[in-house]
Structures are given as C-alpha cells and as structure tokens.
Write a protein that holds these residues in place. Structure first.
Motif, short mmCIF file in Angstrom:
data_model
loop_
_atom_site.label_atom_id
_atom_site.label_comp_id
_atom_site.label_asym_id
_atom_site.label_seq_id
_atom_site.Cartn_x
_atom_site.Cartn_y
_atom_site.Cartn_z
N GLY A 10 0.71 -1.25 -0.22
CA GLY A 10 0.04 0.13 -0.06
C GLY A 10 0.35 0.91 0.26
N GLY A 13 -0.21 4.50 -1.19
CA GLY A 13 -1.31 5.70 -0.15
C GLY A 13 -0.51 6.43 0.61
N ARG A 14 -1.41 7.05 1.52
CA ARG A 14 -2.09 7.70 2.86
C ARG A 14 -0.82 7.32 3.78
N MET A 15 -1.24 7.10 3.60
CA MET A 15 -0.55 5.82 5.44
C MET A 15 1.16 5.34 4.83
N GLY A 40 2.35 -1.29 -4.73
CA GLY A 40 1.12 -1.14 -4.75
C GLY A 40 0.17 -1.83 -5.21
N ARG A 41 -0.94 -1.16 -4.95
CA ARG A 41 -2.07 -2.25 -6.39
C ARG A 41 -1.57 -2.98 -7.26
N THR A 60 -3.03 -1.45 3.46
CA THR A 60 -3.79 -1.20 2.26
C THR A 60 -5.53 -0.69 2.02
N ALA A 64 -8.52 -6.00 0.70
CA ALA A 64 -7.17 -6.82 0.08
C ALA A 64 -6.40 -7.27 1.29
N GLY A 82 -1.50 -2.38 9.28
CA GLY A 82 -3.03 -1.05 10.58
C GLY A 82 -3.95 -1.38 9.87
N THR A 84 -7.55 -2.21 7.96
CA THR A 84 -9.06 -1.74 9.62
C THR A 84 -9.59 -3.51 8.53
N ALA A 109 -2.76 -3.31 14.55
CA ALA A 109 -2.68 -2.47 15.14
C ALA A 109 -3.83 -1.81 15.12
N PRO A 110 -5.74 -1.82 15.45
CA PRO A 110 -6.70 -0.88 15.08
C PRO A 110 -6.00 0.51 15.25
N ASN A 111 -5.15 1.10 15.97
CA ASN A 111 -4.33 2.37 15.42
C ASN A 111 -2.65 2.24 16.28
N PHE A 112 -2.57 2.37 15.50
CA PHE A 112 -0.59 3.18 16.04
C PHE A 112 -0.54 4.64 16.89
N LYS A 143 -12.04 8.04 3.80
CA LYS A 143 -11.46 7.07 4.69
C LYS A 143 -12.47 5.55 3.93
N1 LIG Z 1 -4.06 0.97 12.28
C1 LIG Z 1 -3.29 2.85 12.23
O1 LIG Z 1 -2.74 4.04 13.25
C2 LIG Z 1 -3.80 3.37 10.68
C3 LIG Z 1 -4.77 1.95 9.95
N2 LIG Z 1 -5.28 2.99 9.30
C4 LIG Z 1 -5.63 1.60 8.32
O2 LIG Z 1 -5.21 2.31 6.63
C5 LIG Z 1 -5.23 1.51 5.36
C6 LIG Z 1 -5.02 2.43 4.75
O3 LIG Z 1 -5.13 3.61 4.95
P1 LIG Z 1 -5.10 4.86 4.10
O4 LIG Z 1 -3.41 4.89 3.93
O5 LIG Z 1 -5.58 6.27 4.79
O6 LIG Z 1 -5.62 4.32 2.52
P2 LIG Z 1 -5.24 4.66 1.08
O7 LIG Z 1 -6.71 4.59 -0.03
O8 LIG Z 1 -4.74 6.26 0.66
O9 LIG Z 1 -3.73 3.89 0.62
C7 LIG Z 1 -3.96 2.84 0.61
C8 LIG Z 1 -3.06 2.20 -0.65
O10 LIG Z 1 -3.08 0.56 -1.47
C9 LIG Z 1 -3.35 0.48 -2.42
N3 LIG Z 1 -3.98 -1.02 -2.55
C10 LIG Z 1 -4.91 -1.73 -2.04
N4 LIG Z 1 -4.98 -3.17 -2.42
C11 LIG Z 1 -3.57 -3.04 -2.56
C12 LIG Z 1 -2.41 -4.36 -2.89
N5 LIG Z 1 -4.08 -5.83 -2.28
N6 LIG Z 1 -1.72 -4.55 -2.71
C13 LIG Z 1 -0.88 -3.43 -2.85
N7 LIG Z 1 -1.73 -2.04 -2.05
C14 LIG Z 1 -2.85 -1.67 -2.54
C15 LIG Z 1 -4.21 1.68 -2.97
O11 LIG Z 1 -3.95 1.50 -4.24
C16 LIG Z 1 -3.85 2.61 -2.21
O12 LIG Z 1 -2.45 3.09 -2.43
C17 LIG Z 1 -6.88 1.30 5.73
O13 LIG Z 1 -7.25 0.63 6.15
C18 LIG Z 1 -7.03 2.21 7.24
O14 LIG Z 1 -8.07 2.54 7.75
C19 LIG Z 1 -4.86 4.44 8.39
C20 LIG Z 1 -4.13 5.21 9.53
C21 LIG Z 1 -3.77 4.82 10.77
#
Ligand SMILES: NC(=O)C1=CN([C@@H]2O[C@H](COP(=O)(O)OP(=O)(O)OC[C@H]3O[C@@H](n4cnc5c(N)ncnc54)[C@H](O)[C@@H]3O)[C@@H](O)[C@H]2O)C=CC1
Ligand SMILES: O=C(O)C1=N[C@H](C(=O)O)C[C@H](O)C1
Length: 255
Positions: A10, A13-15, A40-41, A60, A64, A82, A84, A109-112, A143
């Motif tokens: 991932g 992505g943002r994270m 990436g995806r 991701t 996925a 991370g 969900t 980790a539900p939240n880091f 989200k």
């Molecule tokens: N545990 C924590 O502290 C945190 C958890 N999250 C969770 O992390 C996940 C991602 O969040 P964001 O980065 O905001 O989402 P995002 O949509 O910005 O990034 C997700 C990325 O994963 C890619 N992706 C999708 N399927 C994939 C695969 N099979 N293989 C590789 N890459 C793939 C997408 O193309 C995208 O670039 C969500 O489930 C979010 O809830 C987000 C922030 C903090």
C-alpha cells in the motif's frame, strides 16, 4: 545485528507513503532496518520473497489485507498490519494460518497512534464507573470503512469492562428514530462516525453519570503521528510469534 528487511504494502497510499518515509528515515538514523520493497495495488506478492523481506507492513484496504497477510504468514514473513476490517471470522482464519507457521508473528494494530492506544486503555479503565457511554469517531472523507477499527475496538473494550463489572444495559428511552440517528450498536455501545474534509483521525469517548460527564479525546493531526507506532511494531514483531492484537502489548503499559 542484521537489519530488519522491511516491505511496505500500500506504499502509494496516505499511510503507506508515510511508512516508506519513516522506514527510510529509521534506516538513516538508527540503521536497524532497511526498506527492501514498496508494493502498490497490482504488484505481485512474490516480490516480497524475491526482495528477502523479513517484515511486511500492510496499509492497504480491508478487501486486500487477508490475501496479503495469508501470503506473508505462509512464507514466514512477519506482518505489521494497520489495515482495518478484522472481524472475529478473519481473526480465526489468521490464527489457523499462524498455527501452521510457528515462529511467524503478526501484529494487528487498530491504531498505531500512541495517544489512541492510551485512549482505548483509559476508556476501558473508566467504563465501570459510568452509567452511559457513547463513542464519536471523526475522520477524513477518503476513509473506506465506518465505524473506524479503533472505535470498534474501543467499544469492545468498554463493553467488556461493563460486563465484567456487572453493569446493566445503558439507559435510552428512544422509541422512534431515523435509521442511523443513534449510531451503530457495537457490543451495546453506540458509535457515531463523522466524515469531514479537514479531519485526519479523531475519537471521543463520552462517559456520563448522574451530574457528571467525562470525555476522553484523541486527535491525530497528521499521519506522521502513527509512525512511532509503526516502527515499534516493526522492531518488535519478529520476537513475538503468533498473533498480537493491539500495539499496547509492545508498550509495557503495566510495567
Ligand atoms: N492502524 C492505524 O493506525 C491506521 C490504519 N489505517 C488504515 O490503513 C488502511 C489504509 O489507509 P490509507 O492509507 O488512508 O488508505 P489509502 O487509500 O490512502 O491507501 C491504500 C493504498 O493501498 C493500495 N492497495 C490496495 N490494495 C492493495 C494491494 N492488494 N496491494 C498493495 N496495495 C494495495 C491502494 O492502491 C492505495 O494506494 C485503511 O484500512 C485505514 O483504515 C489508516 C491510518 C492509521
Ligand atoms: O482510515 C484511517 O484514516 C484510520 N484508520 C484506522 C481506524 O479505522 O481506526 C486508524 C485511524 O483511526 C485512522
């Protein structure tokens, strides 16, 4: 000591992009890890093996993450997750994979965020003292899921503490309501999800008793706030075979 060979799934992505930066920065500063792959995806998971990854960080999408983590566990690659979407059924499947791959560790980790982990801990501690509790989670509109994994976990912890203390169901005289007006029921705790441009990740746990209100609030103002937790997970997971649910297990909170 050999370096941890880290892959990020991932990564675009943002994270994920923040995690790539954090691992590279740790490589420069502490020198105990190196980034060996950023997927990436659509990138094949076999890249993880070819790159010799020893720890994969999954950031991701709930659709996925299962295939990614199954691949990691079956190839003996530790995973720091991370993403969900971890229902009881999914956790049971993960435990089965881990049983076939002793020595491999997975952190979910539900939240880091350190403050978010503390919020969950303090909410669990407070739960038995209050008649009422509701959770409001507030996130950016990009989200994918609602309510947040953090809110679900917080509700489960609060509900568990209430049950242990023998508290009855919460008072609520609502007879008629528009669907959704009272939030989602998570183990008896109403959870309300706000999606608003400008927000990152925020949560309030609202407790109420006779003549008394108690609120615990946590705000992640940017995604760098999650990175100390991600790095902690990367550094600890190889020494923790099996499933670890929650970063708190690596934080020595009771010590
Ligand atoms: N545990 C924590 O502290 C945190 C958890 N999250 C969770 O992390 C996940 C991602 O969040 P964001 O980065 O905001 O989402 P995002 O949509 O910005 O990034 C997700 C990325 O994963 C890619 N992706 C999708 N399927 C994939 C695969 N099979 N293989 C590789 N890459 C793939 C997408 O193309 C995208 O670039 C969500 O489930 C979010 O809830 C987000 C922030 C903090
Ligand atoms: O998608 C997010 O952004 C976040 N997801 C996690 C969750 O669902 O709890 C963690 C944090 O709230 C940010």
């Amino acid at each position: 000591m050999s370096k941890l060979r880290v892959a990020v799934l991932g990564a675009g992505g943002r994270m994920g992009s923040e995690a790539v930066r954090a691992v590279r920065a740790a490589e420069e500063s502490a020198g105990d890890m190196e980034l060996v792959a950023a997927l990436g995806r659509g990138d094949p998971l076999s890249t993880l093996v070819e790159a010799g990854a020893t720890v994969a960080v999954d950031l991701t999408h709930p659709d996925a993450v299962m295939a990614n983590v199954e691949f990691c566990v079956r190839h003996g690659i530790h995973a720091v997750v991370g993403t969900t979407g971890w229902t009881e059924e999914r956790l049971a499947a993960l435990r089965d994979w881990l049983a076939d791959s002793p020595g491999t560790g997975v952190l979910i980790a539900p939240n880091f965020g350190i403050g978010a982990v503390l919020t969950m801990r303090f909410a669990r501690q407070a739960a038995r003292f209050f008649e009422s509790v509701e959770i409001v989670e507030l996130h950016h509109p990009g989200k994918a899921d609602a309510p947040s994994g953090t809110a679900v976990r917080t509700a489960q912890l609060v509900a568990g503490a209430r049950e242990e203390a023998g508290l009855p169901a919460q008072p609520d005289a609502t007879g008629t309501a528009l669907p959704g007006a009272r939030g989602a029921d998570v183990s008896g705790v109403p959870v309300h999800a706000v999606r608003l441009r400008g927000l990152v990740a925020h949560q309030e746990v609202l407790f109420g008793g006779e003549g008394e209100l108690f609120t615990i609030r946590h705000d992640s103002m940017n995604r760098a706030s999650f990175m100390p937790g991600v790095l902690l997970g990367i550094r600890r997971i190889a020494g923790a075979p099996g499933l670890t649910f929650g970063l708190e297990h690596f934080m020595e909170l009771d010590g």
